[in-house]
Design an enzyme around this catalytic site. Structure first.
Site, short mmCIF file in Angstrom:
data_model
loop_
_atom_site.label_atom_id
_atom_site.label_comp_id
_atom_site.label_asym_id
_atom_site.label_seq_id
_atom_site.Cartn_x
_atom_site.Cartn_y
_atom_site.Cartn_z
N ASN A 182 -18.73 -67.52 25.04
CA ASN A 182 -19.67 -67.41 23.94
C ASN A 182 -19.67 -68.75 23.21
N GLU A 193 -23.87 -57.51 11.03
CA GLU A 193 -23.26 -58.78 11.36
C GLU A 193 -21.90 -58.92 10.66
N TRP A 194 -21.00 -58.00 10.99
CA TRP A 194 -19.62 -58.02 10.54
C TRP A 194 -19.48 -58.20 9.03
N TRP A 201 -27.83 -63.60 22.32
CA TRP A 201 -27.33 -62.77 21.23
C TRP A 201 -28.29 -62.94 20.07
N GLN A 244 -21.89 -52.84 16.14
CA GLN A 244 -22.96 -53.50 15.41
C GLN A 244 -24.29 -52.78 15.51
N GLU A 255 -22.75 -64.97 25.30
CA GLU A 255 -23.46 -64.94 24.01
C GLU A 255 -23.92 -66.34 23.66
N ARG A 301 -25.74 -56.60 28.33
CA ARG A 301 -24.33 -56.60 27.99
C ARG A 301 -24.16 -55.79 26.70
N ASN A 330 -13.77 -59.25 24.09
CA ASN A 330 -14.75 -60.19 23.57
C ASN A 330 -14.10 -61.04 22.48
N GLU A 331 -14.09 -62.35 22.72
CA GLU A 331 -13.64 -63.32 21.73
C GLU A 331 -12.31 -62.93 21.09
N TYR A 363 -22.06 -71.23 20.33
CA TYR A 363 -23.20 -71.25 19.43
C TYR A 363 -23.48 -72.63 18.84
N HIS A 409 -14.84 -54.78 21.90
CA HIS A 409 -15.56 -55.73 21.07
C HIS A 409 -15.21 -55.45 19.60
#
Length: 1955
Positions: free
Chosen positions: A1267, A1388-1389, A1381, A982, A1338, A1038, A1125-1126, A1269, A1081
Site C-alpha cells: 500500500n 476513515e478511522w 482505495w 470501514q 491500495e 479486495r 493489512n499494514e 500513497y 484489517h
C-alpha cells in the site's frame, strides 16, 4: 498472404529512422553470404538507343513512340542513353560501384530483326562485346531474353495474342543460348510478364498499346507462361549439361495487406490481390503448374455473369502443359515494388477487366482510404518469407523496382532510403529466416527512357544528362549501394561519409537510452591538468599557463586520491608540469623535488588500485623555452625528448599509459601562431615530436616497462548544414579532416596529412604564392605512421557546417578551411557516437580512451540536473558505440576532477566533479551531484533501468517527466478495495461481536464522535456495491472479513457472519469479479484485546485458528488471500502512539516491537496453514505499507543514508523477515541495540526470533502486497538524541521527515500528491527483495469536500497508475495489479467521515447510504477499459481528444470550392401526405388541404405535383443553394402496387421538374418509409418478406432507367434503422407492430440486403452510362451520458452507438457484417446472419454516406423498472430524452459524430443530408434557427479543415414547412413559412443564404444573433432535479420537440455531382 498490421509497418519505419521503440527489437547487421550478387539492372529499349543501327529491326516500342500522345514529352528511345555505343562506360559505372552482377536484357529485334531467322551478326557481336567487357571487370552477366520489346514484325501478326509467338520466342532463346551461353550462366526468360499482359495488351498504357483488359490480358499471360516453360525446357534439354547455367524468370510483386487486418473479408482480399499479382505466374511455375484456384473461380464466375454461356476468360492449361510448367525454373527473380493496402470490394467492369476480377481495391484506389497518399514502405522480408512458404523456389534473387523521381538531382535521399530499407529486409530474411537469397539488384543502373513518361521521370543510380552526350554521374544511391556491395555487409554504426549508416543503427536518437553492460575491463577515470591544480611552488619556474589560484593538489594529492577512490574510479589521467621537472625546460635544470612529487603521486594511486595515465604536455611550456621560440624551433623538440626520457626513466616502472600531447590542435591554433603559416609549422613539429617520443619509448623502454604511448586529440563532429547539398557534405568532411584528421590521419593512417586538407591548402598556397603546408618527407612519414598504441579522444562538440567562405577573420587556419562552422546543440551528445564509429572505420578501430571537455563557467553553480543528463546521454552513446557498433573503446574519464583555472581570460574555471572553495585556506573539496552519479555508473559499469541505487538514484531511468502512453501486460489486474470495519456497518447485527474499533469509536476518540456502526451499510447493500464494481470493470475486489463477525469473541464461530461472506463471494463470482480476501484489517475482536491483543503471544494461535476457519469455508471460492493489512499501522498507531484502536500509548519504545513480533509470527502461521494444512492452490501474502522516502538533499550522502534507514525501519521491519531471512534488517537491529545500551537497558528492546522461527517466517508470501500513497523527505536526526531520551520507536529510526512545500496536498495532512514516489518505491522493493510479483493493494487520495467532480482524484489515479506503468514497462518491475482505495467513501478511522477516499460518493445522511459515482470513477474505468493509456479511450468514444477550435466560432474561413449546398423537401413532406383510413388499404394524396381521390383527374394531379416540386426549386433558388433533395413516394409512383404499372403522370411530373434543373443537381431517395400498404399486409409481410427485396430492386431499376440521365446521386434508404424501430419496436408507424424486436432485426436485415442489391445492380447496369453514385442516409444524432461520472452511463453511450449507428453502417462500410458487440448482445438466432456472399456484397456497397443530424440524446444504463422496450433491453440503454422528440441542441455533437465516422470508416464521402430545427410558433422573426444553422455548419467546417473529415455537402432540412411522420400537426421546420397561400422566408433563410453565398463565414456573427448555448445537461447525479438551472426545458434550453422529428425523415443527402 499473411496479415501484417500497419502498426508493425510503423515500427519498421521507426527502426529505420532511429525512433526508439523497444529494447528487444532485433537489429540485424553483418555479412551477406559468400558469393552474394550485388548489382543493377537495365533493359535494352530503355538505354541502348542504336535505333535501326547495324541491322536492328523495329520493336513494338519503336512503333509505339511514333504515335502522337503516347509519350508524355513526345520523345523517343531512338538514342536513349546510347549504351549501344557507350556500353564500356556502363560497365565502368558498375565496376566503380563494386557490382559483381549486371542484369541486362537483349533486344530481340537486334538479334532477329523480324523476330525470326535470319539472325543479325552485328547485334550478336554487340552483346558478345558487352559480355566480354563485363567479364573482364569481374562482373557476372545476368541476361534477360525478353523485356517488353517484341519485334514489330511479330506484333503485326498478333504478338503475344498469337500462340505462334511462343514458337518464335523459343527459336530466339535457342539462338541466344547457343551464341552467348558459354559466357552467360544466369538467364531470365521474361521480365515481369504481368506488366506486359496488363499494361501492354490490357489497358494499353505501354507498347504495343492494345486494349482488352478482361480478355487480352489473360491470353497474353497464358502465352508468356508457355513461352517461358518452352525456353526453359530447351535450355534444360539442349544446353544445361554443356553450359552449366541456370534459367529463371522475373516476377513482380507488392506486399499486400488488408486495410483492416482484423476483418476477414479484407484479409481474404489481401490473399486474392497477391494471387492475382504474383500467384498468376508463380503458381504455375513454382507451384502446382496451374493458376491459383481462387483466380480460376473468380474469373470463371465473372465471365459467366457477363456472358452466361461463354467459356472462362482465363485460358486453361492442358494436363501435359501443367506438368511442363511445374518446376520450370532454376530461380525466381522477384521484382519487388512496395507495400500496398488492400480492401475487399465486389466489383463490376463492363466489359470485364483484370482490375475488377479480383474483387479488390488497392492503395489510393481504395475508397475511403484513411491515409494521405500511398504508403511507401518496404516489407520485402515478409514477401520473401511468404514466397518461401508458398512455393518451391530453388533460388531467389531480389530486384528492387525502379524508384521514380521527377528531379534529376544527385542527392537522391528518397531513393537511397528505399534501397537501404530493402537491403536491410534482405539481410533479415537471410539471417533471421534462413532463406537462401542469392543476390540483390537495383532495377535501374541509370536514368533511361521511362516508358510512356519518356525522360520526365528519373529512376537510375546514375544521372544521365541526355542533352549533354548522355554523360553519366553517380547519385548518392549509387554511392550507398557501392559501399554495401564492396563490404558485402551492412556494417554496424556509421561507416559512411559524414556519419551515414549502411544499415539500421539501433537507438539512433541520442535520448533513446540503451541498457547494457560495459566490458569488464572498461576503465572509468577522471582527469586533470597540472596548470589547473598546482600553483607555482618555490623552486619551480613559471610556465605559460601559471595560475596561483589553482587548487593546491600538490599539497593535497593524497586527499584527491581518496576522492577518486571513493568514486570507484580505476584511472587518473594527470599531466606532469614540464617546468616542475625541468624548471628552465632543459635537463640541466632537473628538479628532484618535482620528480619526487610525481613519483609519490603515482605510488599513492597504485596503492589505491588506481591506474595512473600520465600526460607529458598539457599546454604548459616552460617560460624559458617559450621565449626561445617554443614549438617553432627544432631545439624545443629535442628538449621535449629529453624531458620525456627522464619521465620514462624515473616513472616508467609505475606508469603504463603515457600521453605525449593533450590536444595538439589547440596548441597549434593558439592565437599567437594562427595569424600566419606558423600554425602549420607548429602542428607538423608537434606531430613529429609525438612520433619521435613514441619511437624513443619503443626503442628504449617498451620491452622492459611494457607500457603504452598515445596521444589525446580533440574531436568535434561535423554535420552538413544541408544534408542534400553535396558542397556542405564535402565541407563537413573537410572540417573533420582539418581538425582531428590533421593529427590523426598521419599517425593512424599513412603518415601524411589527409587529402582533403592538402587540397584545401593547395588553394591557399596559390593565393599566397607560397607553400603553406609543410611537406612531410618519406622518412618522416615512416616515423609518424603507426606511432601510437592508443588514441585519446577529447570529444568537444558538434558543429553545423556550411560550404561558405569566411572573409572576416584574422585566423589563417579558419580562413584556409573555407567553410562556416557553427556550434550545434542538435545532437551534441550523440555526435560522439558517430565520431567513434568514424574512428573505427577510418583508423582501423584503435584502442580509444574518451574524455570530455570540462565545462567552463565563471560561476560554479551550473545546473546539476542538466549536467548529469549531459553525462548520461554522453556515456550512453559511448556504450552504444561499444556494444552496438563494436567500437574498441577502452575507457572514459571525466575531464576534470576538481574546479580549477582554465588558462582562459576572465578567471574562468573548469567545472569539476568536486567543487573547490578557493577562498578556503585548504581549498575545501565538495562533491557535486555529477560526482555521485558518475560514481554510480562507474561502480555499476552498466546502464541499468529504473532506480537501482539507494536514495532513489538511477543510472538512467526512462521517461521521468513525461506521461507514458502504453498498455499494461495482458495479465495485469485492476481492482478496488474496502475493509469490513470501514464499510460494512451492522456492528451488532446477526451475532457480530464488538471490535476494538467499535470500542475506540464509542469512547468518542474519533473525529466528530463518528462511529462505524452503520458506515456504508454494506452488510445490507453488498449487491449494490458489486453493481458499482461491475460498472468500473475491475477484475477483482479486495475486501476484508470482520474477525468479530466470524468469531464474535475471537474464538467461537458465528454462522450468520459466515453466511454473509458466502453470499458476498458468490455474488462477486457470479459477476465475474475475483474475490481477494484480507483476513485482518485492524478490527480485532474486543474480547481478544481484553487479554492483551497483539501484545499477547497467544494471539498467534488465535489468528491461525481464525484463518483456518476462513480457508475451510471459503478456500474453494477464494484464490487470493492477504493475512494482514499494514501491520505497521496497527502496531505503531495502535500500540505505540495510541492514535488508532486500541489506543495504547504508554510504552512506545517496546510495545510496538512486541506487537509486530507477534503479528509477523501470526502471518507466518496462517501462510503455512493455508499451504501445508489446507493445501490451498491459490496465493497468500501480506500487505505492507510504505511511502517513498526521498533524500531531502539527493546529493547529500547522509540524506541518502537517511532515506535507506527510513524504509528499512518501516517497510523492512516486516518485509525483511518475510522475504529475506526470517529476521529483522541488520540496520534496525544494530540501531535499536545501540540506543538501548545508551539508554542503560540490559539488552535490545527489539525482540529476537529463534532460529526455528526465522526458518518458519522466511519466504511466507506468494507475492509482495504493498500500500503506498505519498512521499516524504528524509534526513538524519541528531544521532545522540535517541539514547538520551525515553525509548520511542520514532526516535530509534534516527531520521526526521518533511514535505516539499511545492507538493500538492489532499484531504489528509499526511498525504501529498507525488506520483513519481510510487515508481521509486516499487524499484526499491525489487532492488532489495528481488524480482517478485508485486501487487499494489491500495493507492488513492482523500478530499474533505465530498465533491462529485473530483478532478484532483482523477488526476491522482491517472498519474500514479502511469508511474506504475513506467515501472512495469521501463524498469522491469513485476507489478501484477493495482487496487484503487477506495471503492466508496467510508469510515476513515480516527478521521471519521471527514476524509473521503471513494470513487463513489456515499451520502451518510441518507438512510439508504446512496452511492453516486464521482468523476474519478469514470477516469479509473477508462484506464481499466483501455488497460492502460491511449490517445483515444475506448471507454469514451463520445469524448474524442481535444479538437482544434473546439470552443471557438470559426469564421473568416470557407468551405471547399466544390462544396455542395442543398435544401431538402421530401415528396410526402412537400405537401403529400398519406391516409390509410380510405377503405383501409389505399394511399391518397393530400394537397393543400384538398383530398384527391383515386379518380381525381390525372392532369390536375400532374399540375399539382409539378407546381409543388417547382415551389421547392424556387426555395432553392431563393437561398442560392446548388442542390435539391427530394424523394419518390412509392405508393404514388406505383398506385396499383405492381412494378408493371408505374404512374406515368407522377413520373412525367418528376421528369419535367428535373429538366428545369442542371444535370446532377438533384438527389432522389428511393425509399423513405412509404411502403405500400399492400406490401405490409398479413400475407406479404413488408420488409419481413425477403421476396420484397426483388420488387425493390426492380423499382429502383425503373427509377434509374427513367431518371438516371439527370439524377446523379441516389439514396436507396433514408434512415432505415429508425424506420425499422418505429414500425416494429415503438409501433409509431404502420403497421403499428410494437414490441416486436426480432421483427425489427429481420426488417433491417432485409433492407441492408436490398440496399446492397440495388447498389450492385446500378454498378452492373447503369454506372458506366450514367456515371452516378448510390448511397444511403443514416440517422446520426449524438449521444451523451446522463451522468458523465458514471462508467455505466458512459458505456451506454458506446453501446448506443453500436446499436443505433454501427448496426447498419458496419455491414456497408467496414466489415460486411454486424458489429461483434451487437452479435454478442443479441445472440442466438434473433439477429439474422449474412452468408459469406452477402457479406462480400454488403462491404463497400456505397459511394457515399448521408447523415441526418439534428441534436443529441441523453442516454443512461438501463435499470430495473425502466419501461419495457426489447431494443433498449438488448442495448442495456435507456434514452432519457424521448428517442425522437426532445433532443439536446449541442452543435459540437455533429463534429464529434463526424470524427467517429472518420475514425471507424476512413475518409468516406459524407453529405450532411439533414440538419435543422423546428419551432412551435409561426413567427417571421426566428433568431434561434439562424443561430442553429450558423453554429452547426461551423462545426462541420471545423471537421473539414482541421479533422480532415471528407464532408462533401450540407443540406438544411427543410426548405418548406411540411408534414412529419409522428407529429403531423407540427410543420414549422422550413426556411420558408407558409401562413396561407403563399410562401415567405424566415430569418433563418437569410442566415443560410449568407452561408451559401460566401461558401463559409466572412465576418463574425452579427450582434443580433445570440450565440447558441449548448444545452448539454449537468451530467451528474443531480440532473433530475427540477430546480436544476441546467436542466433543458422549453426554448431556453433548446430541446427539440416532437414536432421536429418530421425533418429528420425529410432530410436528404447528396449534393453536387462528384466528378
Amino acid at each position: 498472404m499473411k496479415s501484417f498490421s500497419f502498426i508493425f509497418l510503423f515500427i519498421c519505419l521507426c527502426e529505420i529512422s532511429g525512433v526508439d521503440i523497444n529494447d528487444d527489437v532485433r537489429y540485424v547487421s553483418g555479412e551477406f553470404p559468400s558469393g552474394f550478387k550485388w548489382g543493377a539492372a537495365s533493359s535494352a529499349y530503355q538505354i541502348e538507343g542504336g535505333y535501326r543501327e547495324d541491322g536492328k529491326g523495329e520493336s513494338i516500342w519503336d512503333t509505339y513512340v511514333q504515335q502522337p500522345g503516347n509519350i508524355k514529352d513526345g520523345k523517343t528511345g531512338d538514342t536513349a542513353c546510347d549504351s549501344y555505343h557507350k556500353y564500356k562506360k556502363d560497365v565502368q559505372l558498375l565496376h566503380k560501384m563494386g557490382a559483381n552482377v549486371y542484369k541486362f536484357s537483349i533486344s530481340w529485334s537486334r538479334i532477329m530483326p523480324t523476330g525470326a531467322s535470319p539472325t543479325n551478326d552485328n547485334g550478336i557481336a554487340y552483346y558478345k562485346d558487352l559480355i566480354s567487357e563485363l567479364k573482364a571487370n569481374n562482373i557476372t552477366p545476368m541476361v534477360t531474353l525478353y523485356h517488353n520489346d517484341l519485334p514489330e514484325q511479330l506484333q503485326r501478326h498478333g504478338g503475344w495474342l498469337n500462340e505462334a509467338t511462343v514458337a518464335s520466342f523459343v527459336e530466339y532463346a535457342r539462338t541466344c543460348f547457343r551464341e552467348f551461353g558459354n559466357d552467360v550462366k544466369h538467364w531470365i526468360t521474361i521480365n515481369d510478364p504481368r506488366k506486359e499482359a496488363t499494361e501492354g495488351y490490357g489497358n494499353a498504357t505501354i507498347a504495343p498499346g492494345l486494349w482488352g483488359p478482361g480478355t487480352n490480358t489473360y491470353i497474353v499471360g497464358h502465352n508468356l507462361i508457355k513461352a517461358h516453360t518452352a525456353a526453359y525446357q530447351v535450355y534444360k534439354n539442349e544446353f544445361k549439361n554443356t553450359q552449366g547455367g541456370e534459367v529463371g524468370i522475373t516476377l513482380s510483386t507488392h506486399t499486400y495487406e488488408a486495410i483492416y487486418p482484423d476483418i476477414q473479408l479484407h484479409v481474404d482480399a489481401q490473399n486474392r490481390a497477391t494471387e492475382f499479382h504474383l500467384g498468376w505466374f508463380a503458381q504455375p511455375i513454382f507451384g502446382n503448374g496451374d493458376y491459383p484456384a481462387t483466380m480460376k473461380q473468380l474469373i470463371g464466375d465473372k465471365t459467366h455473369a457477363y456472358k452466361p454461356d461463354s467459356v472462362s476468360r482465363l485460358p486453361s492449361f492442358t494436363t501435359e502443359q501443367i506438368q511442363k510448367n511445374k518446376g520450370a525454373a532454376d530461380f525466381l527473380d522477384v521484382n519487388y515494388d512496395r507495400f500496398q493496402h488492400v480492401a475487399s470490394m465486389v466489383r463490376y467492369c463492363y466489359p470485364p477487366s483484370y482490375t475488377c476480377d479480383s474483387d479488390t481495391e488497392i492503395g489510393t484506389a481504395i475508397r475511403n482510404y484513411p491515409y494521405s497518399g500511398s504508403i511507401f514502405i518496404s516489407l520485402l522480408r515478409d514477401t520473401v518469407k511468404w514466397i518461401n512458404e508458398q512455393y518451391s523456389v530453388p533460388g531467389l534473387y531480389i530486384t528492387q523496382a525502379r524508384y521514380f523521381t521527377k528531379s534529376g538531382t544527385d542527392r537522391d535521399h528518397s531513393r537511397r532510403r528505399s534501397i537501404k530499407k530493402n537491403i536491410i529486409q534482405t539481410l533479415e530474411a537471410v539471417k533471421l529466416d534462413n532463406i537462401t537469397v542469392k543476390g540483390y539488384m537495383y532495377g535501374s543502373l541509370m536514368d533511361g527512357f521511362e516508358d510512356i513518361d519518356g525522360y520526365t521521370l528519373k529512376s537510375g543510380l546514375h544521372n544521365v544528362y541526355f542533352e549533354n552526350e548522355q554523360t553519366r554521374t553517380p547519385r548518392d544511391s549509387a554511392d550507398y549501394l557501392s559501399r554495401v556491395s564492396k563490404n558485402n555487409a551492412l556494417l554496424k554504426g556509421y561507416p559512411g561519409p559524414v556519419g551515414s549508416e549502411s544499415g539500421v543503427v539501433p537507438y539512433l536518437s541520442k535520448d533513446a537510452i540503451y541498457y547494457g553492460q560495459f566490458p569488464d575491463d572498461f576503465k572509468w577515470g577522471v582527469g586533470s591538468a597540472a596548470y589547473t591544480i598546482n600553483p607555482l611552488p618555490s623552486g619551480r619556474n613559471r610556465n605559460i599557463h601559471t595560475d596561483t589560484s589553482a587548487n593546491d593538489s600538490d599539497q593535497y594529492y593524497e586527499q584527491d586520491v581518496q576522492l577518486i577512490k571513493r568514486l570507484g574510479l580505476k584511472q587518473y589521467r594527470f599531466s606532469i608540469a614540464w617546468s616542475r621537472i625541468f624548471p628552465n625546460g632543459t635537463n640541466a635544470s632537473f628538479s628532484e623535488t618535482g620528480m619526487e612529487y610525481y613519483r609519490n603521486l603515482t605510488i599513492e594511486l597504485i596503492n589505491n588500485q588506481i591506474e595512473p595515465v600520465v600526460t607529458l604536455y598539457h599546454w604548459d611550456m616552460p617560460e624559458a623555452l617559450e621565449v626561445q621560440g617554443s614549438w617553432l624551433t627544432d631545439a624545443t623538440v629535442d628538449r621535449f625528448i629529453e624531458y620525456a626520457d627522464i619521465c620514462f626513466k624515473r616513472l616508467g616502472d609505475k606508469v603504463k599509459h603515457w600521453v605525449t600531447f593533450y590536444d595538439p590542435l589547440s596548441i597549434s591554433t593558439d592565437g599567437k601562431w594562427n595569424t600566419d603559416d606558423n600554425v602549420y609549422v607548429v602542428a607538423k613539429r608537434l606531430i613529429l615530436t609525438h612520433a619521435r617520443t613514441y619511437r624513443h619509448y619503443s626503442q628504449n623502454y617498451k620491452s622492459s616497462q611494457r607500457g603504452n604511448v598515445g596521444i589525446f586529440l580533440k574531436f568535434s563532429w561535423a554535420e552538413p548544414q544541408s544534408a542534400t547539398d553535396r558542397s556542405d557534405i564535402d565541407a563537413a568532411e573537410r572540417y573533420i579532416q582539418m581538425t582531428s584528421g590533421w593529427f590523426a590521419h598521419p599517425i593512424y593512417v599513412d603518415g601524411d596529412y589527409p587529402e582533403e586538407m592538402k587540397s584545401a591548402l593547395r588553394v591557399s598556397s596559390i593565393i599566397r604564392n607560397r607553400t603553406v603546408l609543410p611537406n612531410i618527407t618519406t622518412d618522416e612519414r615512416n616515423i609518424i605512421k603507426g606511432s601510437s598504441d592508443f588514441l585519446g579522444m577529447i570529444y568537444d562538440t558538434e558543429v553545423s557546417v556550411q560550404n561558405k567562405y569566411v572573409f572576416d577573420t584574422d585566423e589563417v587556419y579558419i580562413e584556409d578551411r573555407r567553410l562556416l562552422a557553427r556550434t550545434s546543440t542538435r545532437n551534441f551528445e550523440s555526435g560522439i557516437r558517430k565520431m567513434l564509429s568514424r574512428v573505427k572505420y577510418v583508423y582501423d578501430n584503435p584502442s580509444v580512451y574518451v574524455t570530455d571537455i570540462s565545462q567552463y563557467s565563471a560561476k560554479t553553480s551550473v545546473n546539476m540536473e542538466s549536467k548529469i543528463d549531459h553525462y548520461r546521454i554522453y556515456t550512453n552513446n559511448i556504450l552504444k558505440a561499444v556494444n552496438l557498433d563494436e567500437c574498441n573503446i577502452k575507457g572514459f574519464s571525466v575531464g576534470s576532477l576538481l574546479d580549477g583555472p582554465t588558462g582562459l581570460k576572465d578567471n574562468y574555471h573548469s567545472y569539476g566533479l568536486y567543487e573547490v572553495d578557493f577562498n578556503h585556506p585548504e581549498r575545501k573539496r565538495t562533491a557535486r551531484g555529477t560526482a555521485h552519479w558518475f560514481s554510480l555508473l562507474a561502480t555499476e559499469n552498466a546502464f541499468t533501468p529504473g532506480y537501482s541505487k539507494p536514495g532513489g538514484w538511477g543510472i538512467a531511468p526512462k521517461n521521468v517527466d513525461q506521461f507514458h502512453i502504453d498498455k499494461f501486460p495482458e495479465e495485469f489486474m485492476f481492482g478496488a478495495a474496502t475493509s469490513a470495519a470501514q464499510v460494512e456497518g451492522g456492528w451488532n447485527v446477526d451475532g457480530k461481536g464488538a471490535s476494538i474499533w467499535d470500542t475506540f469509536a464509542n469512547a468518542d476518540k474519533v473525529k466528530h464522535k463518528s462511529t462505524p456502526q452503520i458506515a456504508c451499510d454494506s452488510y445490507h447493500n453488498y449487491k449494490q456495491d458489486i453493481v458499482l464494481l461491475k460498472q468500473l470493470g475491475v477484475k477483482f475486489y479486495r475486501f476484508s472479513i470482520a474477525w468479530p463477525r466470524i468469531m464474535p469473541d475471537g474464538i467461537t464461530r458465528n454462522d450468520k457472519g459466515i453466511e454473509y461472506y458466502h453470499n458476498l463471494i458468490d455474488e462477486l463470482k457470479m459477476n465475474q469479479i475475483i474475490p481477494m480476501v484480507t483476513i485482518y484489517h485492524w478490527d480485532l475482536p474486543q474480547s481478544l484485546e481484553n487479554y492483551g491483543g497483539w501484545l499477547n503471544s497467544s494471539i498467534v494461535d488465535r489468528f491461525r485458528n481464525y484463518a483456518h476457519l476462513l480457508f475451510e469455508e471459503y478456500g474453494g471460492k477464494v484464490d487470493w488471500w492477504i493475512t494482514l493489512n499494514e501491520p505497521w499501522v496497527f502496531v505503531v498507531k495502535g500500540y505505540g502512539n495510541g492514535e488508532f484502536a486500541p489506543g495504547i500509548s504508554d510504552d512506545p519504545g517496546r510495545k510496538p516491537y512486541i506487537a509486530a513480533h507477534n503479528a509477523i509470527k501470526a502471518h507466518a502461521e496462517a501462510y503455512h496453514d493455508y499451504h501445508d494444512n489446507y493445501k490451498g492452490k491459490g496465493k497468500i501474502g501480506i500487505t505492507l505499507n510504505i511511502d517513498w522516502q526521498e533524500p531531502k538533499d539527493p546529493y547529500n550522502p547522509d540524506d541518502i543514508e537517511a532515506s535507506e534507514w527510513a524504509i528499512q525501519t518501516f517497510l523492512g521491519w516486516f518485509a525483511h523477515p518475510v522475504y529475506i531471512n526470517g529476521d529483522y534488517p541488520d540496520v534496525m537491529k544494530t540501531k535499536i541495540a545501540t540506543i538501548s545500551t545508551e539508554q542503560g537497558l540490559g539488552g535490545s528492546r527489539l525482540p529476537e526470533f529463534t532460529a526455528a522461527e526465522k526458518a518458519r517466517i522466511n519466504g511466507t508470501s506468494d507475492f509482495f502486497g504493498i500500500n503506498s500513497y505519498s512521499t516524504n523527505l528524509a534526513y538524519k536526526d541528531d544521532p545522540s538524541r535517541a539514547g538520551k531520551e525515553a525509548p520511542d520507536y520514532f526516535k530509534d529510526r534516527g531520521i526526521l521527515s518533511d514535505f516539499d512545500p511545492s507538493w500538492p496536498g489532499s484531504g489528509s495532512t499526511w498525504l501529498k500528491v507525488v506520483p513519481w514516489g510510487l515508481r521509486k518505491i516499487l524499484n526499491w522493493v525489487k532492488n532489495n527483495y528481488g524480482d517478485r510479483e508485486i501487487l499494489i493493494t491500495e493507492n488513492g487520495v482523500s478530499d474533505n469536500t465530498g465533491t462529485l467532480q473530483d478532478s484532483q482524484r482523477a488526476a491522482f489515479i491517472r498519474n500514479y497508475i502511469n508511474e506504475v506503468l513506467k515501472a512495469v514497462k521501463y524498469d522491469g518491475i513485476n507489478v501484477i495489479g493495482y487496487t484503487a482505495w477506495s471503492l466508496m467513501d467510508n469510515f476513515e478511522w480516527q478521521s471519521g467521515y471527514t476524509e473521503r477516499f471513494g470513487l463513489y460518493h456515499v451520502d451518510f445522511e441518507d438512510a439508504n447510504r446512496t452511492r453516486t459515482p464521482k468523476s474519478s470513477a469514470q477516469e479509473f474505468h477508462k484506464i481499466i477499459v483501455d488497460h492502460g493509456f491511449t490517445t483515444e479511450s475506448k471507454a469514451e468514444p463520445y469524448h474524442p481528444s481535444p479538437l482544434p477550435y473546439q470552443d471557438t466560432f470559426y469564421y473568416k474561413q470557407q468551405f471547399p470550392k466544390d462544396f455542395s449546398w442543398g435544401v431538402t423537401s421530401q415528396y410526402f413532406q412537400g405537401g403529400f401526405g398519406w391516409d390509410t383510413t380510405v377503405n383501409g388499404t389505399s394511399l391518397d394524396v393530400l394537397i393543400n388541404g384538398v383530398d384527391l381521390k383515386p379518380d381525381t383527374d390525372t392532369s390536375g394531379l400532374y399540375r399539382v405535383v409539378f407546381n409543388r416540386l417547382n415551389n421547392v426549386d424556387e426555395g432553392r433558388k431563393h437561398v442560392e443553394a446548388t442542390h435539391v433533395y427530394t424523394s419518390i413516394l412509392w405508393p404514388v409512383m406505383f398506385p396499383n402496387r405492381t412494378i408493371q404499372d408505374v404512374d406515368k403522370t407522377t413520373l412525367i411530373a418528376m421528369r419535367s421538374f428535373l429538366k428545369e434543373l442542371p444535370v446532377g443537381n438533384t438527389t432522389i431517395t428511393i425509399f423513405t418509409w412509404d411502403l405500400p400498404n399492400i406490401m405490409d399486409t398479413k400475407n406479404n409481410g413488408g420488409w419481413l418478406n425477403e421476396s420484397n427485396i426483388d420488387i425493390f430492386v426492380e423499382i429502383a431499376r425503373i427509377y434509374f432507367d427513367a431518371l438516371g440521365d439527370t439524377v446523379k446521386q441516389w439514396v436507396t434508404f433514408n434512415e432505415p434503422q429508425q424506420y425499422a424501430y418505429l414500425m416494429y419496436e415503438s409501433g409509431q408507424l404502420p403497421p403499428y407492430h410494437g414490441n416486436r424486436t426480432n421483427d425489427m432485426y429481420k426488417a433491417m436485415h432485409n433492407m441492408i440486403k436490398a440496399h446492397a442489391r440495388v447498389y450492385h445492380m446500378y454498378q452492373k447496369d447503369f454506372k458506366r452510362r450514367q456515371q452516378g453514385k448510390v448511397g444511403l442516409i443514416v440517422r446520426n444524432d449524438w449521444y451523451m451520458p446522463k451522468d458523465s461520472n458514471n462508467p455505466a452511463d458512459n458505456d451506454a453511450v458506446l453501446r448506443n452507438l453500436e446499436f443505433e449507428y454501427f448496426w447498419f453502417s458496419d455491414p456497408i462500410f467496414r466489415t460486411g457484417d454486424y458489429p461483434d458487440e451487437i452479435k454478442q448482445h443479441v445472440g442466438g438466432t434473433r439477429l439474422p446472419s449474412f452468408t459469406l456472399r452477402e457479406k462480400q456484397l454488403n462491404l463497400g456497397a456505397c459511394d457515399f454516406m448521408g447523415i441526418n443530424h439534428y441534436g443529441s440524446h441523453i442516454v443512461k444504463t438501463r435499470q430495473p423498472g425502466d419501461a419495457p422496450n426489447g431494443f433498449n433491453e438488448d442495448k442495456g440503454v435507456t434514452t432519457d430524452n424521448n428517442r425522437y422528440n426532445e433532443l439536446v441542441i449541442d452543435p459540437t455533437g455533429i463534429r464529434k459524430m463526424l470524427n467517429v465516422i472518420k475514425g471507424r470508416y476512413g475518409k468516406i464521402p459524407i453529405y450532411i443530408a439533414g440538419n435543422g430545427i423546428t419551432d412551435t410558433q409561426k413567427t417571421h422573426s426566428n433568431i434561434d434557427r439562424a443561430t442553429y444553422i450558423k453554429q452547426y455548419s461551423n462545426e462541420v467546417l471545423k471537421a473539414i479543415l482541421h479533422d480532415q473529415v471528407n464532408v462533401k455537402g450540407y443540406s438544411y432540412s427543410r426548405v418548406l414547412d411540411g408534414y412529419s411522420w409522428t407529429s403531423p400537426s407540427n410543420k414549422e421546420t422550413g426556411l420558408f413559412y407558409k401562413p396561407s397561400a403563399f410562401t415567405r422566408p424566415r430569418e433563418g433563410m437569410q442566415a443560410f443564404k449568407d452561408l451559401v453565398t460566401f461558401n463559409g463565414y466572412v465576418d463574425p456573427p452579427k450582434e443580433t444573433t445570440t450565440p447558441m448555448r449548448s444545452t448539454t445537461p449537468n451530467n451528474n447525479n443531480n440532473n433530475n432535479n427540477n430546480n436544476n438551472p441546467d436542466k433543458p426545458v422549453n426554448n431556453a434550453t433548446r430541446y427539440i420537440s416532437n414536432v421536429y422529428f418530421h425533418l429528420l425523415i425529410t432530410v436528404f443527402v447528396i449534393s453536387k455531382l462528384i466528378a
